[in-house]
Motif scaffolding. Structure first.
Motif, PDB file in Angstrom:
ATOM      1  N   ASN A 111      93.202  38.451  80.449  1.00  0.00           N
ATOM      2  CA  ASN A 111      93.055  37.994  81.640  1.00  0.00           C
ATOM      3  C   ASN A 111      92.954  36.356  81.789  1.00  0.00           C
ATOM      4  O   ASN A 111      92.579  35.995  82.769  1.00  0.00           O
ATOM      5  N   ALA A 112      92.993  35.869  80.609  1.00  0.00           N
ATOM      6  CA  ALA A 112      93.050  34.316  80.647  1.00  0.00           C
ATOM      7  C   ALA A 112      94.207  33.343  81.242  1.00  0.00           C
ATOM      8  O   ALA A 112      94.073  32.441  81.752  1.00  0.00           O
ATOM      9  N   GLY A 113      95.302  34.378  81.368  1.00  0.00           N
ATOM     10  CA  GLY A 113      96.292  33.673  82.056  1.00  0.00           C
ATOM     11  C   GLY A 113      97.576  33.652  81.143  1.00  0.00           C
ATOM     12  O   GLY A 113      98.568  32.689  81.337  1.00  0.00           O
ATOM     13  N   LYS A 114      97.564  34.056  79.894  1.00  0.00           N
ATOM     14  CA  LYS A 114      98.530  33.950  78.885  1.00  0.00           C
ATOM     15  C   LYS A 114      99.944  34.322  79.447  1.00  0.00           C
ATOM     16  O   LYS A 114     101.082  33.660  79.058  1.00  0.00           O
ATOM     17  N   SER A 115      99.981  35.606  79.951  1.00  0.00           N
ATOM     18  CA  SER A 115     101.401  36.139  80.460  1.00  0.00           C
ATOM     19  C   SER A 115     101.964  35.249  81.670  1.00  0.00           C
ATOM     20  O   SER A 115     103.077  34.911  81.668  1.00  0.00           O
ATOM     21  N   THR A 116     100.881  34.579  82.538  1.00  0.00           N
ATOM     22  CA  THR A 116     101.330  33.772  83.585  1.00  0.00           C
ATOM     23  C   THR A 116     101.928  32.471  82.899  1.00  0.00           C
ATOM     24  O   THR A 116     102.827  31.808  83.403  1.00  0.00           O
ATOM     25  N   ALA A 152     102.256  40.073  84.405  1.00  0.00           N
ATOM     26  CA  ALA A 152     101.207  39.230  84.521  1.00  0.00           C
ATOM     27  C   ALA A 152     100.432  39.722  85.733  1.00  0.00           C
ATOM     28  O   ALA A 152     100.951  39.955  86.875  1.00  0.00           O
ATOM     29  N   GLY A 153      98.964  39.939  85.633  1.00  0.00           N
ATOM     30  CA  GLY A 153      98.233  40.448  86.727  1.00  0.00           C
ATOM     31  C   GLY A 153      96.711  40.627  86.371  1.00  0.00           C
ATOM     32  O   GLY A 153      96.481  40.466  85.271  1.00  0.00           O
ATOM     33  N   PRO A 154      96.089  40.876  87.441  1.00  0.00           N
ATOM     34  CA  PRO A 154      94.578  41.160  87.302  1.00  0.00           C
ATOM     35  C   PRO A 154      94.195  42.262  86.456  1.00  0.00           C
ATOM     36  O   PRO A 154      93.025  42.335  86.283  1.00  0.00           O
ATOM     37  N   ASN A 165      92.513  27.199  81.474  1.00  0.00           N
ATOM     38  CA  ASN A 165      93.306  27.612  82.342  1.00  0.00           C
ATOM     39  C   ASN A 165      92.407  27.856  83.843  1.00  0.00           C
ATOM     40  O   ASN A 165      91.455  28.003  83.770  1.00  0.00           O
ATOM     41  N   LYS A 166      93.184  28.028  84.765  1.00  0.00           N
ATOM     42  CA  LYS A 166      92.832  28.198  86.093  1.00  0.00           C
ATOM     43  C   LYS A 166      91.832  27.078  86.878  1.00  0.00           C
ATOM     44  O   LYS A 166      90.697  27.386  87.222  1.00  0.00           O
ATOM     45  N   ASP A 218      92.313  25.434  89.069  1.00  0.00           N
ATOM     46  CA  ASP A 218      92.166  25.483  90.592  1.00  0.00           C
ATOM     47  C   ASP A 218      91.286  26.340  91.123  1.00  0.00           C
ATOM     48  O   ASP A 218      90.744  26.142  92.299  1.00  0.00           O
ATOM     49  N   LEU A 219      90.370  27.160  90.172  1.00  0.00           N
ATOM     50  CA  LEU A 219      89.244  27.624  90.836  1.00  0.00           C
ATOM     51  C   LEU A 219      88.023  27.058  90.272  1.00  0.00           C
ATOM     52  O   LEU A 219      87.832  26.320  89.184  1.00  0.00           O
ATOM     53  N   CYS A 242      97.734  27.254  86.236  1.00  0.00           N
ATOM     54  CA  CYS A 242      99.376  28.253  86.055  1.00  0.00           C
ATOM     55  C   CYS A 242      99.729  28.597  87.773  1.00  0.00           C
ATOM     56  O   CYS A 242     100.494  29.293  87.867  1.00  0.00           O
ATOM     57  N   ALA A 243      98.702  28.371  88.407  1.00  0.00           N
ATOM     58  CA  ALA A 243      98.832  29.457  89.750  1.00  0.00           C
ATOM     59  C   ALA A 243     100.172  28.988  90.490  1.00  0.00           C
ATOM     60  O   ALA A 243     100.667  30.068  91.224  1.00  0.00           O
TER      61      ALA A 243
HETATM   62  N1  LIG Z   1      93.888  30.950  90.153  1.00  0.00           N
HETATM   63  C1  LIG Z   1      94.684  31.124  89.153  1.00  0.00           C
HETATM   64  N2  LIG Z   1      95.051  32.234  88.513  1.00  0.00           N
HETATM   65  C2  LIG Z   1      95.439  32.630  87.538  1.00  0.00           C
HETATM   66  C3  LIG Z   1      95.844  31.433  86.699  1.00  0.00           C
HETATM   67  N3  LIG Z   1      96.520  31.698  85.597  1.00  0.00           N
HETATM   68  C4  LIG Z   1      96.600  33.074  85.889  1.00  0.00           C
HETATM   69  N4  LIG Z   1      96.179  33.584  86.893  1.00  0.00           N
HETATM   70  C5  LIG Z   1      95.906  34.854  87.208  1.00  0.00           C
HETATM   71  O1  LIG Z   1      94.908  35.643  86.257  1.00  0.00           O
HETATM   72  C6  LIG Z   1      95.452  36.922  85.986  1.00  0.00           C
HETATM   73  C7  LIG Z   1      95.594  37.406  84.653  1.00  0.00           C
HETATM   74  O2  LIG Z   1      96.829  36.778  84.462  1.00  0.00           O
HETATM   75  P1  LIG Z   1      97.606  37.044  83.013  1.00  0.00           P
HETATM   76  O3  LIG Z   1      98.677  36.062  82.822  1.00  0.00           O
HETATM   77  O4  LIG Z   1      97.859  38.545  83.233  1.00  0.00           O
HETATM   78  O5  LIG Z   1      96.412  37.084  81.966  1.00  0.00           O
HETATM   79  P2  LIG Z   1      96.657  37.424  80.142  1.00  0.00           P
HETATM   80  O6  LIG Z   1      96.084  38.934  80.545  1.00  0.00           O
HETATM   81  O7  LIG Z   1      96.216  36.455  79.420  1.00  0.00           O
HETATM   82  O8  LIG Z   1      98.272  37.563  80.029  1.00  0.00           O
HETATM   83  C8  LIG Z   1      96.570  37.119  87.081  1.00  0.00           C
HETATM   84  O9  LIG Z   1      96.121  37.659  88.274  1.00  0.00           O
HETATM   85  C9  LIG Z   1      96.996  35.680  87.358  1.00  0.00           C
HETATM   86  O10 LIG Z   1      97.666  35.584  88.397  1.00  0.00           O
HETATM   87  C10 LIG Z   1      95.506  30.242  87.402  1.00  0.00           C
HETATM   88  O11 LIG Z   1      95.952  29.044  86.716  1.00  0.00           O
HETATM   89  N5  LIG Z   1      95.094  29.986  88.643  1.00  0.00           N
END
Ligand SMILES: Nc1nc2c(ncn2[C@@H]2O[C@H](COP(=O)(O)OP(=O)(O)O)[C@@H](O)[C@H]2O)c(=O)[nH]1
Ligand SMILES: [Mg+2]
Length: 341
Positions: free
Chosen positions: A174-179, A192-194, A273-274, A276-277, A294-295
């Motif tokens: 959930n860190a945002g790797k796939s995004t 990618a997703g929650p 990452n993130k 923006d939050l 990455c938003a």
């Molecule tokens: N607000 C915000 N959300 C993000 C960002 N990067 C990823 N997300 C969200 O975080 C959640 C997990 O992202 P994902 O790429 O699936 O994480 P992974 O498990 O590390 O691959 C998703 O809902 C993304 O849309 C970011 O920079 N900002």
């Protein structure tokens, strides 16, 4: 495919491309053409017939159309560069003849994925590395050392530009790797997703960052695996990360997780990452991270440039481009150069 009919060759690089060209030559070329196009369709073809669009019969039906060019000693089929279509043609033909060994600069010219690689390939094609080695060998030792050191320095940058290195995205789920992967790869390649645990098998994609080529790998994140399949994915991700460069992605809202300090030790780059939050505190012992968001997909270009630059600086590489003189472009050339020392 080993043992393929040497009459069929693939003239274009493998992989995704706009067009693929299959060359049929030798005495069996008309039979090979008949396998793909049907006897009736090729009956009217002969040298001098203008290029013609004909149906491509694959897997029991017409799969696509091919532009058929009859040359004096060969028949060329120009088709869409879909890897699936090319694989079907390869199967129908019983395989393609292996590529003749290409000089490294020619190989790079054919396979370049960016302008910096192309510029290097064009430069090196005009230089004779073998002759340069001979010249180095002929120099008196003190001068040879100086010149060989300069060649080695050029070669480090040239090899990094010619050969992609694996770049593994690691970090908590959930860190945002796939995004980040999708932003860097320039498309929605992976889910990618929650929902944590969406990424299982590692996914790889060639990308150019800061002019240098990478094979970008997305992995399952660290964390408590939900099931055996996911546990397996995490183990494979750890193995993959070992012999590669890594970007550690940390969710800035949550802050570093229990595995991040360990992952940090071998990461080339740490991304917070993130941003923006609202952000959690950042422990100073994890060093200065690269703050990112990455938003916004519209920011992908800037994101790629930023990460490309950071990676290049951390790897100690100069701006990507021509080497400025003869340089080793493959492991064999590098070994020959190293043997001079
Ligand atoms: N607000 C915000 N959300 C993000 C960002 N990067 C990823 N997300 C969200 O975080 C959640 C997990 O992202 P994902 O790429 O699936 O994480 P992974 O498990 O590390 O691959 C998703 O809902 C993304 O849309 C970011 O920079 N900002
Ligand atoms: Mg993922």
């Amino acid at each position: 495919m080993p043992g393929g009919d040497p009459g069929a060759r693939l003239l274009t690089p493998r992989g995704r491309g706009g067009v693929a060209i299959v060359d049929l030559s030798g005495p069996a070329r008309w039979d090979l053409a008949a396998r793909l196009l049907g006897r009736d369709a090729i009956a009217g073809l002969r040298v001098g017939t203008p290029p013609r669009l004909l149906g491509l019969h694959l897997a029991g039906g017409i799969a696509d159309r091919a532009l058929v060019v009859v040359r004096p000693a060969s028949i060329e089929l120009h088709v869409t560069g879909s890897p699936a279509l090319v694989a079907e043609m390869e199967r129908a033909l019983g395989g393609f003849a292996p590529d003749p060994a290409l000089a490294p600069a020619e190989r790079l010219l054919r396979e370049a994925i960016g302008t910096a690689q192309l510029a290097l390939a064009l430069e090196q094609r005009g230089l004779d590395f073998a002759a340069h080695l001979e010249w180095l060998r002929s120099l008196p030792p003190p001068r040879r050392q100086v010149e060989a050191a300069a060649t080695r320095e050029r070669s480090v940058a040239a090899l990094a530009l010619a050969w992609p290195v694996r770049l593994v995205l690691c970090g908590a789920r959930n860190a945002g790797k796939s995004t980040l992967f999708n932003r860097l790869a320039g498309g929605e390649r992976v889910l990618a997703g929650p929902t944590p645990g969406l990424t299982r098998d590692p996914v790889a994609e060639p990308v150019e960052l800061g002019g240098y080529p990478y094979l970008l790998v997305d992995t399952a994140g660290e964390g408590e695996p939900a099931d055996a399949l996911e546990a397996e994915a995490i183990v494979r991700a750890r193995e993959l990360g070992r012999a590669a460069l890594r970007i550690l992605v940390v969710d800035g809202c949550v802050g570093p997780g229990p595995h991040d300090a360990e992952l940090r030790a071998t990461a080339t780059l740490v991304v917070r990452n993130k941003v923006d939050l609202p952000q959690a505190p950042w422990p100073p012992e994890l060093g200065e991270p690269l703050p990112l968001s990455c938003a916004d997909p519209a920011q992908a270009f800037a994101l790629r440039a930023r990460i490309g630059m950071e990676l290049r600086l951390r790897r100690g590489l100069r701006a990507a481009g021509p080497a400025g003189g003869p340089a080793a472009l493959d492991p064999a050339q590098w070994a020959a150069l190293a043997a001079l020392a």
